[in-house]
Design a protein around this motif. Structure first.
Motif, PDB file in Angstrom:
ATOM      1  N   LYS A  15      71.135  27.689  39.779  1.00  0.00           N
ATOM      2  CA  LYS A  15      72.511  27.282  40.087  1.00  0.00           C
ATOM      3  C   LYS A  15      73.466  27.717  38.988  1.00  0.00           C
ATOM      4  CE  LYS A  15      71.234  23.344  42.913  1.00  0.00           C
ATOM      5  NZ  LYS A  15      71.145  21.893  42.995  1.00  0.00           N
ATOM      6  N   LEU A  16      73.001  27.666  37.760  1.00  0.00           N
ATOM      7  CA  LEU A  16      73.811  28.097  36.624  1.00  0.00           C
ATOM      8  C   LEU A  16      73.305  29.464  36.205  1.00  0.00           C
ATOM      9  CD1 LEU A  16      73.716  24.728  34.666  1.00  0.00           C
ATOM     10  CD2 LEU A  16      75.562  25.576  36.106  1.00  0.00           C
ATOM     11  N   CYS A  17      73.524  30.444  37.055  1.00  0.00           N
ATOM     12  CA  CYS A  17      72.869  31.740  36.918  1.00  0.00           C
ATOM     13  C   CYS A  17      73.199  32.462  35.616  1.00  0.00           C
ATOM     14  CB  CYS A  17      73.185  32.628  38.108  1.00  0.00           C
ATOM     15  SG  CYS A  17      74.945  32.917  38.342  1.00  0.00           S
ATOM     16  N   PHE A  18      74.208  31.998  34.898  1.00  0.00           N
ATOM     17  CA  PHE A  18      74.542  32.646  33.639  1.00  0.00           C
ATOM     18  C   PHE A  18      73.606  32.231  32.513  1.00  0.00           C
ATOM     19  CE2 PHE A  18      76.999  28.818  34.103  1.00  0.00           C
ATOM     20  CZ  PHE A  18      76.881  28.189  32.879  1.00  0.00           C
ATOM     21  N   LEU A  19      72.736  31.240  32.754  1.00  0.00           N
ATOM     22  CA  LEU A  19      71.781  30.789  31.741  1.00  0.00           C
ATOM     23  C   LEU A  19      70.358  30.948  32.247  1.00  0.00           C
ATOM     24  CD1 LEU A  19      73.366  27.474  30.448  1.00  0.00           C
ATOM     25  CD2 LEU A  19      73.260  29.655  29.278  1.00  0.00           C
ATOM     26  N   SER A  20      69.496  31.405  31.381  1.00  0.00           N
ATOM     27  CA  SER A  20      68.081  31.510  31.744  1.00  0.00           C
ATOM     28  C   SER A  20      67.406  30.162  31.507  1.00  0.00           C
ATOM     29  CB  SER A  20      67.399  32.583  30.904  1.00  0.00           C
ATOM     30  OG  SER A  20      67.311  32.166  29.555  1.00  0.00           O
ATOM     31  N   LEU A  21      66.250  29.983  32.084  1.00  0.00           N
ATOM     32  CA  LEU A  21      65.468  28.762  31.882  1.00  0.00           C
ATOM     33  C   LEU A  21      65.139  28.587  30.405  1.00  0.00           C
ATOM     34  CD1 LEU A  21      64.043  26.360  33.134  1.00  0.00           C
ATOM     35  CD2 LEU A  21      62.062  27.826  33.525  1.00  0.00           C
ATOM     36  N   THR A  22      64.853  29.679  29.710  1.00  0.00           N
ATOM     37  CA  THR A  22      64.541  29.623  28.283  1.00  0.00           C
ATOM     38  C   THR A  22      65.724  29.082  27.485  1.00  0.00           C
ATOM     39  OG1 THR A  22      63.075  31.522  28.541  1.00  0.00           O
ATOM     40  CG2 THR A  22      63.785  30.987  26.302  1.00  0.00           C
ATOM     41  N   LYS A  23      66.923  29.519  27.800  1.00  0.00           N
ATOM     42  CA  LYS A  23      68.107  29.058  27.082  1.00  0.00           C
ATOM     43  C   LYS A  23      68.405  27.592  27.384  1.00  0.00           C
ATOM     44  CE  LYS A  23      70.160  33.577  26.584  1.00  0.00           C
ATOM     45  NZ  LYS A  23      71.225  34.491  26.978  1.00  0.00           N
ATOM     46  N   ILE A  24      68.190  27.184  28.631  1.00  0.00           N
ATOM     47  CA  ILE A  24      68.383  25.783  28.977  1.00  0.00           C
ATOM     48  C   ILE A  24      67.377  24.923  28.210  1.00  0.00           C
ATOM     49  CG2 ILE A  24      68.222  24.080  30.827  1.00  0.00           C
ATOM     50  CD1 ILE A  24      69.341  26.230  32.709  1.00  0.00           C
ATOM     51  N   CYS A  25      66.140  25.363  28.133  1.00  0.00           N
ATOM     52  CA  CYS A  25      65.120  24.632  27.378  1.00  0.00           C
ATOM     53  C   CYS A  25      65.499  24.539  25.906  1.00  0.00           C
ATOM     54  CB  CYS A  25      63.754  25.290  27.542  1.00  0.00           C
ATOM     55  SG  CYS A  25      63.023  25.012  29.159  1.00  0.00           S
ATOM     56  N   LYS A  26      66.026  25.611  25.341  1.00  0.00           N
ATOM     57  CA  LYS A  26      66.434  25.598  23.936  1.00  0.00           C
ATOM     58  C   LYS A  26      67.570  24.596  23.726  1.00  0.00           C
ATOM     59  CE  LYS A  26      67.854  28.479  20.056  1.00  0.00           C
ATOM     60  NZ  LYS A  26      67.667  27.366  19.174  1.00  0.00           N
ATOM     61  N   LEU A  27      68.539  24.559  24.643  1.00  0.00           N
ATOM     62  CA  LEU A  27      69.620  23.583  24.538  1.00  0.00           C
ATOM     63  C   LEU A  27      69.085  22.153  24.589  1.00  0.00           C
ATOM     64  CD1 LEU A  27      72.416  25.162  26.733  1.00  0.00           C
ATOM     65  CD2 LEU A  27      72.562  24.622  24.309  1.00  0.00           C
ATOM     66  N   ILE A  28      68.112  21.906  25.457  1.00  0.00           N
ATOM     67  CA  ILE A  28      67.513  20.576  25.562  1.00  0.00           C
ATOM     68  C   ILE A  28      66.784  20.227  24.269  1.00  0.00           C
ATOM     69  CG2 ILE A  28      65.737  19.222  26.733  1.00  0.00           C
ATOM     70  CD1 ILE A  28      66.550  20.773  29.299  1.00  0.00           C
ATOM     71  N   ASP A  29      66.018  21.177  23.729  1.00  0.00           N
ATOM     72  CA  ASP A  29      65.293  20.939  22.482  1.00  0.00           C
ATOM     73  C   ASP A  29      66.245  20.702  21.313  1.00  0.00           C
ATOM     74  OD1 ASP A  29      62.865  21.181  23.760  1.00  0.00           O
ATOM     75  OD2 ASP A  29      62.555  23.269  23.159  1.00  0.00           O
ATOM     76  N   ASP A  30      67.357  21.432  21.286  1.00  0.00           N
ATOM     77  CA  ASP A  30      68.317  21.315  20.185  1.00  0.00           C
ATOM     78  C   ASP A  30      69.185  20.067  20.292  1.00  0.00           C
ATOM     79  OD1 ASP A  30      67.321  23.687  19.217  1.00  0.00           O
ATOM     80  OD2 ASP A  30      69.030  24.906  19.865  1.00  0.00           O
ATOM     81  N   HIS A  31      69.385  19.568  21.509  1.00  0.00           N
ATOM     82  CA  HIS A  31      70.282  18.423  21.739  1.00  0.00           C
ATOM     83  C   HIS A  31      69.618  17.396  22.657  1.00  0.00           C
ATOM     84  CE1 HIS A  31      73.398  20.962  20.017  1.00  0.00           C
ATOM     85  NE2 HIS A  31      73.046  21.905  20.881  1.00  0.00           N
ATOM     86  N   PRO A  32      68.506  16.781  22.226  1.00  0.00           N
ATOM     87  CA  PRO A  32      67.773  15.880  23.124  1.00  0.00           C
ATOM     88  C   PRO A  32      68.540  14.617  23.511  1.00  0.00           C
ATOM     89  CG  PRO A  32      66.885  15.757  20.910  1.00  0.00           C
ATOM     90  CD  PRO A  32      67.872  16.881  20.913  1.00  0.00           C
ATOM     91  N   ASP A  33      69.557  14.251  22.753  1.00  0.00           N
ATOM     92  CA  ASP A  33      70.324  13.040  23.056  1.00  0.00           C
ATOM     93  C   ASP A  33      71.693  13.336  23.660  1.00  0.00           C
ATOM     94  OD1 ASP A  33      68.282  11.400  22.079  1.00  0.00           O
ATOM     95  OD2 ASP A  33      69.003  11.620  20.027  1.00  0.00           O
ATOM     96  N   ALA A  34      71.902  14.570  24.097  1.00  0.00           N
ATOM     97  CA  ALA A  34      73.196  14.945  24.673  1.00  0.00           C
ATOM     98  C   ALA A  34      73.440  14.168  25.966  1.00  0.00           C
ATOM     99  CB  ALA A  34      73.236  16.444  24.951  1.00  0.00           C
ATOM    100  N   GLU A  35      74.710  13.963  26.288  1.00  0.00           N
ATOM    101  CA  GLU A  35      75.051  13.172  27.469  1.00  0.00           C
ATOM    102  C   GLU A  35      74.670  13.851  28.778  1.00  0.00           C
ATOM    103  OE1 GLU A  35      79.746  14.535  27.814  1.00  0.00           O
ATOM    104  OE2 GLU A  35      79.258  12.491  27.337  1.00  0.00           O
ATOM    105  N   PHE A  36      74.436  15.166  28.759  1.00  0.00           N
ATOM    106  CA  PHE A  36      74.085  15.871  29.998  1.00  0.00           C
ATOM    107  C   PHE A  36      72.588  15.849  30.293  1.00  0.00           C
ATOM    108  CE2 PHE A  36      74.271  19.121  26.669  1.00  0.00           C
ATOM    109  CZ  PHE A  36      73.047  19.761  26.809  1.00  0.00           C
ATOM    110  N   ILE A  37      71.802  15.241  29.410  1.00  0.00           N
ATOM    111  CA  ILE A  37      70.350  15.189  29.587  1.00  0.00           C
ATOM    112  C   ILE A  37      69.924  13.785  29.978  1.00  0.00           C
ATOM    113  CG2 ILE A  37      68.122  15.431  28.434  1.00  0.00           C
ATOM    114  CD1 ILE A  37      69.444  17.507  26.627  1.00  0.00           C
ATOM    115  N   LEU A  38      69.111  13.705  31.013  1.00  0.00           N
ATOM    116  CA  LEU A  38      68.554  12.439  31.462  1.00  0.00           C
ATOM    117  C   LEU A  38      67.035  12.560  31.402  1.00  0.00           C
ATOM    118  CD1 LEU A  38      68.889   9.626  32.756  1.00  0.00           C
ATOM    119  CD2 LEU A  38      68.848  10.767  34.978  1.00  0.00           C
TER     120      LEU A  38
END
Length: 62
Positions: A15-38
């Motif tokens: 859905k967010l075709c401008f980001l790869s799964l790897t980049k999304i995973c890196k964002l999650i790893d770097d910001h585990p407490d971000a408001e966009f993560i559940l």
């Protein structure tokens, strides 16, 4: 923590075709407490609107 590569994240990546799964995973790893993560147990879900807002506000180039 480590990003769980599952169908939900792959769906977000498509859905967010401008980001790869790897980049999304890196964002999650770097910001585990971000408001966009559940966290759901050891799995993760992305709140799409909050994630898009985060990307628009804080990321200039990925």
């Amino acid at each position: 923590m480590g990003c769980v590569s599952n169908n939900q994240l792959q769906s977000v990546s498509v859905k967010l075709c401008f980001l790869s799964l790897t980049k999304i995973c890196k964002l999650i790893d770097d910001h585990p407490d971000a408001e966009f993560i559940l966290w759901n147990g050891s799995g993760v879900q992305i709140k799409r609107r909050l994630f898009e807002k985060y990307v628009d506000e804080y990321l200039t180039a990925i």
